[in-house]
Design a protein around this motif. Structure first.
Motif, PDB file in Angstrom:
ATOM      1  N   PRO A  32       0.277 -50.823 -34.578  1.00  0.00           N
ATOM      2  CA  PRO A  32       0.282 -52.287 -34.443  1.00  0.00           C
ATOM      3  C   PRO A  32      -0.860 -52.962 -35.210  1.00  0.00           C
ATOM      4  CG  PRO A  32       0.634 -51.248 -32.308  1.00  0.00           C
ATOM      5  CD  PRO A  32       0.269 -50.158 -33.275  1.00  0.00           C
ATOM      6  N   VAL A  33      -1.988 -52.280 -35.338  1.00  0.00           N
ATOM      7  CA  VAL A  33      -3.119 -52.816 -36.109  1.00  0.00           C
ATOM      8  C   VAL A  33      -2.732 -52.908 -37.584  1.00  0.00           C
ATOM      9  CG1 VAL A  33      -5.496 -52.372 -36.859  1.00  0.00           C
ATOM     10  CG2 VAL A  33      -4.836 -51.953 -34.465  1.00  0.00           C
ATOM     11  N   ILE A  34      -2.185 -51.820 -38.114  1.00  0.00           N
ATOM     12  CA  ILE A  34      -1.776 -51.793 -39.527  1.00  0.00           C
ATOM     13  C   ILE A  34      -0.713 -52.867 -39.768  1.00  0.00           C
ATOM     14  CG2 ILE A  34      -0.809 -50.370 -41.377  1.00  0.00           C
ATOM     15  CD1 ILE A  34      -3.573 -49.397 -40.255  1.00  0.00           C
ATOM     16  N   PHE A  35       0.267 -52.938 -38.871  1.00  0.00           N
ATOM     17  CA  PHE A  35       1.351 -53.910 -39.007  1.00  0.00           C
ATOM     18  C   PHE A  35       0.797 -55.337 -39.048  1.00  0.00           C
ATOM     19  CE2 PHE A  35       4.529 -56.794 -37.259  1.00  0.00           C
ATOM     20  CZ  PHE A  35       5.601 -56.537 -38.093  1.00  0.00           C
ATOM     21  N   SER A  36      -0.099 -55.676 -38.135  1.00  0.00           N
ATOM     22  CA  SER A  36      -0.664 -57.030 -38.101  1.00  0.00           C
ATOM     23  C   SER A  36      -1.473 -57.344 -39.349  1.00  0.00           C
ATOM     24  CB  SER A  36      -1.538 -57.217 -36.861  1.00  0.00           C
ATOM     25  OG  SER A  36      -0.747 -57.448 -35.732  1.00  0.00           O
ATOM     26  N   ILE A  37      -2.216 -56.363 -39.848  1.00  0.00           N
ATOM     27  CA  ILE A  37      -2.992 -56.580 -41.077  1.00  0.00           C
ATOM     28  C   ILE A  37      -2.057 -56.883 -42.246  1.00  0.00           C
ATOM     29  CG2 ILE A  37      -4.424 -55.413 -42.806  1.00  0.00           C
ATOM     30  CD1 ILE A  37      -5.884 -54.057 -40.429  1.00  0.00           C
ATOM     31  N   VAL A  38      -0.971 -56.131 -42.350  1.00  0.00           N
ATOM     32  CA  VAL A  38      -0.006 -56.366 -43.428  1.00  0.00           C
ATOM     33  C   VAL A  38       0.634 -57.741 -43.260  1.00  0.00           C
ATOM     34  CG1 VAL A  38       2.183 -55.570 -44.428  1.00  0.00           C
ATOM     35  CG2 VAL A  38       0.406 -53.911 -43.844  1.00  0.00           C
ATOM     36  N   GLN A  39       0.989 -58.101 -42.021  1.00  0.00           N
ATOM     37  CA  GLN A  39       1.583 -59.414 -41.765  1.00  0.00           C
ATOM     38  C   GLN A  39       0.625 -60.541 -42.142  1.00  0.00           C
ATOM     39  OE1 GLN A  39       4.886 -58.484 -41.621  1.00  0.00           O
ATOM     40  NE2 GLN A  39       4.946 -60.346 -40.454  1.00  0.00           N
ATOM     41  N   ILE A  40      -0.636 -60.404 -41.799  1.00  0.00           N
ATOM     42  CA  ILE A  40      -1.629 -61.427 -42.163  1.00  0.00           C
ATOM     43  C   ILE A  40      -1.685 -61.558 -43.684  1.00  0.00           C
ATOM     44  CG2 ILE A  40      -4.110 -61.961 -42.190  1.00  0.00           C
ATOM     45  CD1 ILE A  40      -4.189 -60.834 -39.297  1.00  0.00           C
ATOM     46  N   GLY A  41      -1.635 -60.433 -44.379  1.00  0.00           N
ATOM     47  CA  GLY A  41      -1.611 -60.478 -45.846  1.00  0.00           C
ATOM     48  C   GLY A  41      -0.420 -61.268 -46.371  1.00  0.00           C
ATOM     49  N   TYR A  42       0.771 -61.022 -45.800  1.00  0.00           N
ATOM     50  CA  TYR A  42       1.964 -61.768 -46.216  1.00  0.00           C
ATOM     51  C   TYR A  42       1.816 -63.259 -45.914  1.00  0.00           C
ATOM     52  CZ  TYR A  42       4.546 -57.365 -46.795  1.00  0.00           C
ATOM     53  OH  TYR A  42       4.972 -56.133 -47.204  1.00  0.00           O
ATOM     54  N   LEU A  43       1.291 -63.572 -44.747  1.00  0.00           N
ATOM     55  CA  LEU A  43       1.136 -64.976 -44.364  1.00  0.00           C
ATOM     56  C   LEU A  43       0.098 -65.691 -45.223  1.00  0.00           C
ATOM     57  CD1 LEU A  43       1.399 -64.521 -40.513  1.00  0.00           C
ATOM     58  CD2 LEU A  43       3.091 -65.623 -42.005  1.00  0.00           C
ATOM     59  N   LEU A  44      -0.966 -64.992 -45.586  1.00  0.00           N
ATOM     60  CA  LEU A  44      -1.949 -65.593 -46.496  1.00  0.00           C
ATOM     61  C   LEU A  44      -1.322 -65.828 -47.873  1.00  0.00           C
ATOM     62  CD1 LEU A  44      -5.189 -63.648 -45.518  1.00  0.00           C
ATOM     63  CD2 LEU A  44      -4.703 -66.072 -45.107  1.00  0.00           C
ATOM     64  N   GLU A  45      -0.515 -64.887 -48.322  1.00  0.00           N
ATOM     65  CA  GLU A  45       0.188 -65.067 -49.606  1.00  0.00           C
ATOM     66  C   GLU A  45       1.132 -66.270 -49.535  1.00  0.00           C
ATOM     67  OE1 GLU A  45      -0.021 -63.526 -52.577  1.00  0.00           O
ATOM     68  OE2 GLU A  45      -1.561 -62.124 -51.937  1.00  0.00           O
ATOM     69  N   ALA A  46       1.781 -66.452 -48.380  1.00  0.00           N
ATOM     70  CA  ALA A  46       2.697 -67.578 -48.207  1.00  0.00           C
ATOM     71  C   ALA A  46       1.962 -68.912 -48.282  1.00  0.00           C
ATOM     72  CB  ALA A  46       3.444 -67.448 -46.883  1.00  0.00           C
ATOM     73  N   CYS A  47       0.693 -68.913 -47.935  1.00  0.00           N
ATOM     74  CA  CYS A  47      -0.104 -70.146 -48.014  1.00  0.00           C
ATOM     75  C   CYS A  47      -0.203 -70.658 -49.445  1.00  0.00           C
ATOM     76  CB  CYS A  47      -1.510 -69.916 -47.456  1.00  0.00           C
ATOM     77  SG  CYS A  47      -1.561 -69.606 -45.691  1.00  0.00           S
ATOM     78  N   LEU A  48      -0.091 -69.768 -50.405  1.00  0.00           N
ATOM     79  CA  LEU A  48      -0.144 -70.185 -51.809  1.00  0.00           C
ATOM     80  C   LEU A  48       1.010 -71.119 -52.148  1.00  0.00           C
ATOM     81  CD1 LEU A  48      -1.009 -66.886 -53.716  1.00  0.00           C
ATOM     82  CD2 LEU A  48      -2.424 -68.905 -53.480  1.00  0.00           C
ATOM     83  N   LYS A  49       2.162 -70.860 -51.540  1.00  0.00           N
ATOM     84  CA  LYS A  49       3.361 -71.635 -51.845  1.00  0.00           C
ATOM     85  C   LYS A  49       3.443 -72.925 -51.041  1.00  0.00           C
ATOM     86  CE  LYS A  49       5.616 -67.336 -52.888  1.00  0.00           C
ATOM     87  NZ  LYS A  49       5.952 -66.178 -52.163  1.00  0.00           N
ATOM     88  N   ALA A  50       2.621 -73.021 -50.009  1.00  0.00           N
ATOM     89  CA  ALA A  50       2.672 -74.194 -49.143  1.00  0.00           C
ATOM     90  C   ALA A  50       2.017 -75.391 -49.821  1.00  0.00           C
ATOM     91  CB  ALA A  50       1.973 -73.897 -47.821  1.00  0.00           C
TER      92      ALA A  50
END
Length: 173
Positions: A91-109
């Motif tokens: 779950p730690v690894i999964f959340s870290i990867v998800q945070i990475g995706y969400l930070l990347e999504a901020c670029l498009k916002a």
């Protein structure tokens, strides 16, 4: 060829049998800190003069996420492996990867806000606390994740990562 394989197998069994799993806390902390730096770049007033897409913080975060996943997958293949410890880290690894995706999504916002110094400071404290928690054996108290207006999924995932780190530390202590 058979002799070479035998020597490699013996060497792996004697020397490198638990190397990846012992590196996992370091890579978790390193990745969280790179996400912290990228988050600061995205949400601070200093982003105005920076090409965020080509920033070194973004590249470092992407590299660290890739390396973390590789170390985790290598740890899963270790013989012998601590299956319970690795399952608690998923779950730690999964959340870290998800945070990475969400930070990347901020670029498009188009509505990526510039956060106040107080909010940024609190977020940086949350990330540093999580990194310290990953490095240390004890459980570190959770911190309040401030609201990131328009980015509630990111805020929730940061809180989920704190929870996952807490659960993993409690289960492994």
């Amino acid at each position: 060829m058979i002799i070479g394989c035998g020597i490699g197998l013996i060497g792996t069994a004697l020397i490198g049998r638990r190397k990846a799993s012992s590196l996992l806390p370091h890579f978790i902390a390193k990745t969280i800190r790179s996400q912290q730096q990228y988050l600061f770049t995205l949400f601070s007033e200093h982003r105005n003069g920076i090409d965020v897409i080509e920033s070194s913080e973004r590249r470092k975060m992407q590299t660290n996420i890739t390396n973390l996943k590789l170390v985790y997958e290598t740890a899963i293949g270790e013989i012998p492996r601590n299956k319970v410890a690795l399952e608690m880290m998923w779950p730690v690894i999964f959340s870290i990867v998800q945070i990475g995706y969400l930070l990347e999504a901020c670029l498009k916002a188009t509505n990526c806000p510039i956060l106040s110094d107080e909010t940024l400071s609190q977020l940086l404290l949350v990330f540093e606390t999580m990194a310290k928690s990953a490095e240390q054996n004890g459980v570190i108290p959770m911190k309040l994740v401030p609201e990131i207006q328009g980015f509630s999924k990111l805020q929730k995932e940061i809180a989920d990562l704190q929870d996952a780190l807490q659960l993993a530390k409690r289960a492994l202590s």
